[in-house]
Structures are given as C-alpha cells and as structure tokens.
Write a protein that holds these residues in place. Structure first.
Motif, PDB file in Angstrom:
ATOM      1  N   UNK A 142       5.436  13.003   1.101  1.00  0.00           N
ATOM      2  CA  UNK A 142       4.523  14.006   1.629  1.00  0.00           C
ATOM      3  C   UNK A 142       5.215  15.152   2.343  1.00  0.00           C
ATOM      4  N   UNK A 143       6.534  15.043   2.511  1.00  0.00           N
ATOM      5  CA  UNK A 143       7.246  16.191   3.084  1.00  0.00           C
ATOM      6  C   UNK A 143       7.299  17.329   2.061  1.00  0.00           C
ATOM      7  N   UNK A 144       6.948  17.044   0.814  1.00  0.00           N
ATOM      8  CA  UNK A 144       7.060  18.060  -0.240  1.00  0.00           C
ATOM      9  C   UNK A 144       5.801  18.901  -0.426  1.00  0.00           C
ATOM     10  N   UNK A 145       4.774  18.616   0.341  1.00  0.00           N
ATOM     11  CA  UNK A 145       3.565  19.425   0.178  1.00  0.00           C
ATOM     12  C   UNK A 145       3.794  20.794   0.832  1.00  0.00           C
ATOM     13  N   UNK A 146       3.050  21.779   0.348  1.00  0.00           N
ATOM     14  CA  UNK A 146       3.228  23.134   0.883  1.00  0.00           C
ATOM     15  C   UNK A 146       2.425  23.321   2.173  1.00  0.00           C
ATOM     16  N   UNK A 147       2.363  24.572   2.632  1.00  0.00           N
ATOM     17  CA  UNK A 147       1.722  24.833   3.923  1.00  0.00           C
ATOM     18  C   UNK A 147       0.250  24.423   3.908  1.00  0.00           C
ATOM     19  N   UNK A 198      -0.760  -1.918  -0.686  1.00  0.00           N
ATOM     20  CA  UNK A 198      -0.779  -0.979   0.443  1.00  0.00           C
ATOM     21  C   UNK A 198      -0.157   0.348   0.002  1.00  0.00           C
ATOM     22  N   UNK A 199      -0.567   0.833  -1.156  1.00  0.00           N
ATOM     23  CA  UNK A 199      -0.034   2.096  -1.658  1.00  0.00           C
ATOM     24  C   UNK A 199      -0.684   3.230  -0.893  1.00  0.00           C
ATOM     25  N   UNK A 200       0.141   3.977  -0.214  1.00  0.00           N
ATOM     26  CA  UNK A 200      -0.331   5.101   0.602  1.00  0.00           C
ATOM     27  C   UNK A 200       0.889   5.975   0.879  1.00  0.00           C
ATOM     28  N   UNK A 201       0.667   7.194   1.323  1.00  0.00           N
ATOM     29  CA  UNK A 201       1.776   8.140   1.480  1.00  0.00           C
ATOM     30  C   UNK A 201       2.966   7.613   2.284  1.00  0.00           C
ATOM     31  N   UNK A 210      11.432   9.118  -1.008  1.00  0.00           N
ATOM     32  CA  UNK A 210      12.243   9.809  -2.012  1.00  0.00           C
ATOM     33  C   UNK A 210      13.707   9.431  -1.827  1.00  0.00           C
ATOM     34  N   UNK A 211      14.420   9.287  -2.932  1.00  0.00           N
ATOM     35  CA  UNK A 211      15.851   9.037  -2.795  1.00  0.00           C
ATOM     36  C   UNK A 211      16.584  10.362  -2.674  1.00  0.00           C
ATOM     37  N   UNK A 212      17.907  10.310  -2.604  1.00  0.00           N
ATOM     38  CA  UNK A 212      18.655  11.540  -2.333  1.00  0.00           C
ATOM     39  C   UNK A 212      18.505  12.556  -3.461  1.00  0.00           C
ATOM     40  N   UNK A 213      18.210  12.048  -4.670  1.00  0.00           N
ATOM     41  CA  UNK A 213      18.030  12.958  -5.796  1.00  0.00           C
ATOM     42  C   UNK A 213      16.588  13.447  -5.913  1.00  0.00           C
ATOM     43  N   UNK A 214      15.748  13.008  -4.990  1.00  0.00           N
ATOM     44  CA  UNK A 214      14.364  13.467  -4.999  1.00  0.00           C
ATOM     45  C   UNK A 214      13.439  12.646  -5.887  1.00  0.00           C
ATOM     46  N   UNK A 216      -6.174   7.706  -5.164  1.00  0.00           N
ATOM     47  CA  UNK A 216      -6.352   8.422  -3.892  1.00  0.00           C
ATOM     48  C   UNK A 216      -5.102   9.240  -3.597  1.00  0.00           C
ATOM     49  N   UNK A 217      -3.935   8.654  -3.842  1.00  0.00           N
ATOM     50  CA  UNK A 217      -2.685   9.380  -3.613  1.00  0.00           C
ATOM     51  C   UNK A 217      -2.627  10.637  -4.487  1.00  0.00           C
ATOM     52  N   UNK A 218      -2.971  10.494  -5.751  1.00  0.00           N
ATOM     53  CA  UNK A 218      -2.937  11.646  -6.659  1.00  0.00           C
ATOM     54  C   UNK A 218      -3.881  12.739  -6.168  1.00  0.00           C
ATOM     55  N   UNK A 219      -5.065  12.344  -5.783  1.00  0.00           N
ATOM     56  CA  UNK A 219      -6.032  13.329  -5.279  1.00  0.00           C
ATOM     57  C   UNK A 219      -5.450  14.057  -4.075  1.00  0.00           C
ATOM     58  N   UNK A 220      -4.914  13.295  -3.139  1.00  0.00           N
ATOM     59  CA  UNK A 220      -4.386  13.887  -1.904  1.00  0.00           C
ATOM     60  C   UNK A 220      -3.238  14.851  -2.202  1.00  0.00           C
ATOM     61  N   UNK A 221      -2.365  14.454  -3.137  1.00  0.00           N
ATOM     62  CA  UNK A 221      -1.224  15.315  -3.470  1.00  0.00           C
ATOM     63  C   UNK A 221      -1.700  16.666  -4.013  1.00  0.00           C
TER      64      UNK A 221
END
Ligand code: ADP
Ligand code: MG
Length: 445
Positions: free
Chosen positions: A120-125, A157-160, A165-169, A224-229
């Motif tokens: 979730x650090x990859x979402x925009x503003x 317990x799949x949730x954000x 992410x690994x070092x390669x993203x 739910x994760x896909x929707x949120x992303x």
C-alpha cells in the motif's frame, strides 16, 4: 503430528528485550523494528554468515515460564501451525521461512526480508493505483493464493498489512498466523467455523457462522484488496460497524466511475455473497480483465510461481488446525486488527459483542432467564421492538444496572448481541457465570 518446529535450535540465554545489535545465537544481528502485528514483532536482521538481510518475526515463547498467563494456552499450537504452513510453501509470491530459532523467552522465524515495505505504500496521493498497476499486483496475489489453495493451505487474513514487497518490488504474501490446513483425508474439515480475518475484509458467510469454505473466504478478501487498490477506498464501509456488516452480508457495493466494465464484472463475481456462486482462483485467472494484455505463456509462468521449482516437501499435512475451532466471538475478528479504529467502536470498556445465528427473541429469552437465575430484576425497554434493550438490574443493591443487552439484526438469522456490563464485581461475575453462556450461541457442530 510431525515435529512442527523441526530444526529448532535452543539457547540458554534470555534475549529480552532484543536491543538492536543483539546477535541471536551467534548468527543473526538484530536491527530495527520493521513492524508489529497482533502476535509478534518483526525485526530487520543481518545473517552474519552470508551477509544477507532477513526479517525476524519474534514471538514470546509460549513455553517460557510465566507465559501461561491469559490467552497463552493455544499459542504453541498457533506458532507451530504458522511454521508448519510456511514450511510447505515455496512460491515466488509467498514469504519464505528459512529457519526457526528458539530461545528461552522467544521463538524467532527467520524470513525473507520484504525490503520494499507494504504494497500500500505504492498508492498515489488519492490512495489508489491505476487499473494496470492494480492488475499487476492482483495477478501476483492470485498466483500465490491459488498455489496455497492447491496445497490445502488457506491464509484467512488477506489484507493490505499482510501484502509486502521484496526488494525488486514483487508482491509477497506474509503472515500465515491465521492460516488453516486442510487435512488430506477428511474433506469435511474444509468447512470451518473459526471467525477469522479483519472486519472490512471478512466474507459474509463467516458472519452467518454456518461454516465456510476457507478458499472462498480468501477469494473474497482478494476481491476487497483489488477494489481498495483501484478505488482508494473500501467497498464495504460504514461509520457503524453493524451497517458495514449489513453491506457485506448483502454484497452491496458500488464501483467508482473510473472502473472499466471488465473490472466491474470481475468484482461482481469475486465479491459475490453466495460462496457457491463466487469465483474460485481458476475462475479469476480465466477472466478477461485478469488476462488483459498478457500472453498465455506469461500468465502460465506467473501461475507457476514465477517459474520457480517446487522444492522439498516437509512431511505430512498438519492436523492441528482443528484445535482452532474454539467458540468464536466478534472479539476474535477485532483482536486481529489492533490498528483498526473500528475496534474502539466494537469492544469498548465493559462492552462485548457476539455474533449469533439466531433471531433476537431467542437470545433475549435466554438473557431474561439468566437474569432471574442470578436473582436480578429484568426490565425490557420496549423502544426497539424485538431487539431490546433488556436491562438486568440489582434491586437490592439500589437498582444499579448489572447488564444492558441489545440485539441488532444483520440479516435473516444473523444478529449481533451487544452487552454493556455494569461496574463492579457482581456485574463481572454475572457476565462470566450466567450471561456470557446465555448470549453465546449454541456451539456449531
Ligand atoms: P502478525 O502475525 O503479528 O500480524 P506479521 O507477520 O503480519 O505479524 O508481521 C507484522 C508486520 O511486520 C507486518 O505487517 C509487516 O509490516 C512487517 N513484516 C512482517 N514480515 C515481514 C518481512 N518478511 N519483511 C519485512 N517486514 C515484515
Ligand atoms: Mg499481520
């Protein structure tokens, strides 16, 4: 039972609190705290042998002296189960367990480091990502989930917070702390009754307590994760938790204007409140939105764990999962989301909430009987037809309220019972001895 903690190394020295710079068992030098969850703290560490960075997930050792305090009873099972699950998973998009170390006070899992932090650090503003980017990560997520399901492992317990992410993203699914394993011989054990997950990501059939297929529950959470992303907000949300559950139960959500028709179609099939009609992982993989822009070959590679070979098989299926089937309460859901501000709404001081698969009248009748049995006066407040509240009062003690019980209807046969406990020892005793058994639904078979 297989020795779930196989190659456990024991050290005599205590290591609490683990200060940065501490070297665990002569091998792993601890760095800063990476994150914490409900059960453990996760530290950055350096493997002094290889120079490689790893993550170390540290649990209080449940077998340590003094660890038998409240709630520690099932911890050994939980930690062993998580270890057993991680050991049987080898997939490009699942965090890998390298080793388990135990000291007198702690159990440490040495894990692949998710150096890229949380997905979730990859979402925009505006809190979201483009549909293409969302698809990129959703594919990796579904690839991991499909792999797990094919091996009889369910995350639950799949949730954000658990998607790193690994070092390669590349996406890494972490935290199998609530995971379940299907027992190979007994298909019926696939239907589970344990309340799992986090409120906003929880599938409707979990709320109805009728038992559920864990695979379909994971699929729902992926939806739910896909929707949120792609949206930047939750599909099912409400300031009132009861209303939020109503929306989940009805599968009532609205897509934002910018979602493509194909994405809407996929989400309808994934966030289908009827688990038998809901897509499974293969259904998702076959959907045009999922396949868009990728060749069959690329998708095939992704679905096979990024081309990585499956390695050693770590013994027979664990059969421990059934021990998790204790009586679930609403608290079980929330105790796994300490960061959620919903929890304040839910379990306040002296407040309890319990999900029941019964109409209000049946629960309230038991509450009344419990009140009388305890020698209290029971007073019904007619304000809300059928749902109470019912006040249990101590006449002799000056009419103080020992408990106030209300029932909110979620759906046909699903209600939430809210109990506000009175102050004092009498009220506490009344709750544990009479009221809690009365409001808790009869055990599911
Ligand atoms: P819990 O079971 O207590 O929820 P988690 O396994 O979810 O513990 O870990 C808690 C947090 O620690 C995660 O949300 C994440 O921020 C961080 N974390 C977990 N595993 C790793 C890892 N392999 N690499 C980096 N950070 C991690
Ligand atoms: Mg977690």
């Amino acid at each position: 039972m297989p020795p779930a903690t196989g190659a456990v190394a024991y050290a005599a020295a205590a290591d609490s609190p683990p200060a940065a710079g501490t070297v665990l068992l002569g091998r792993y030098e601890l760095g800063g705290l990476l994150g914490r969850g409900a059960s453990a703290k996760v530290y950055l560490a350096r493997d002094l042998l290889t120079g490689r960075s790893v993550a170390i997930k540290s649990f209080p050792n449940p077998r340590a002296a003094g660890a038998n305090a409240a709630g520690a009873g099932d911890r050994p099972v939980a930690i062993e189960r998580e270890a057993g699950i991680l050991r049987r998973l080898r997939h490009r998009h699942v965090v890998r367990l390298h080793e388990i170390l135990a000291t007198r006070k702690k159990v440490h899992f040495v894990l692949d480091l998710a150096a890229g932090g949380e997905l979730f650090s990859l979402v925009d503003a505006s809190g979201r990502m483009t549909e293409d980017l969302a698809r990129h990560y959703f594919r990796q997520l579904v690839s991991a989930v499909r792999y797990c399901h094919a091996r009889g492992v369910y995350h639950r317990d799949i949730k954000p917070e658990n998607l790193l992410l690994d070092e390669a993203g590349a996406l890494m699914v972490a935290d199998f702390g609530l995971g379940a394993v299907a027992t190979a011989t007994d298909g019926s054990s696939l239907l589970r009754h344990t309340m799992c997950g986090t409120p906003a990501y929880v599938a409707p059939e979990i709320l109805s307590r009728k038992g559920y297929e864990p695979a379909k529950v994971d699929i729902w959470s992926c939806g739910v994760v896909l929707f949120v992303l792609a949206a930047g907000y939750l599909p099912f949300n409400d300031a009132s938790l009861v209303n939020m559950y109503r929306k989940i139960y009805a599968g009532r959500f609205r897509c934002p204007g910018w979602f493509s028709p194909a994405l809407r179609d996929l989400l309808r099939r994934v966030l289908d409140p009827d688990p038998s009609a809901r897509f499974d992982a293969d259904g998702i993989v076959a959907h045009p939105w999922f396949r868009h822009g990728a060749s069959d070959e690329e998708l095939g590679r992704l679905m096979h764990g990024g081309g990585e070979q499956e390695e050693a098989w770590f013994g027979p299926a664990e059969t421990k999962a059934d021990e998790d089937d204790r009586e679930p309460t609403a608290f079980d859901i929330l105790s796994f989301s300490p960061g959620s501000d919903l929890s304040a709404l839910f379990v306040g001081a002296g407040k309890e909430r319990v999900f029941v698969g019964e109409p209000a009248a049946a629960v309230l009748a038991r509450v009344e009987a419990a009140g009388r049995k305890g020698g209290y006066r029971v007073r019904k407040d007619g304000k809300r037809a059928g749902g109470g509240p019912v006040y249990v009062e101590d006449e002799e003690g000056g009419g103080g309220v020992v408990a106030k019980v209300s029932v909110f209807r979620l759906a046909d046969a699903v209600s939430v019972v809210e109990v506000v406990k009175g102050d004092g020892a009498d009220a506490a005793l009344f709750w544990t001895e009479l009221l809690e058994p009365a409001v808790k639904p009869p055990a599911v078979s």
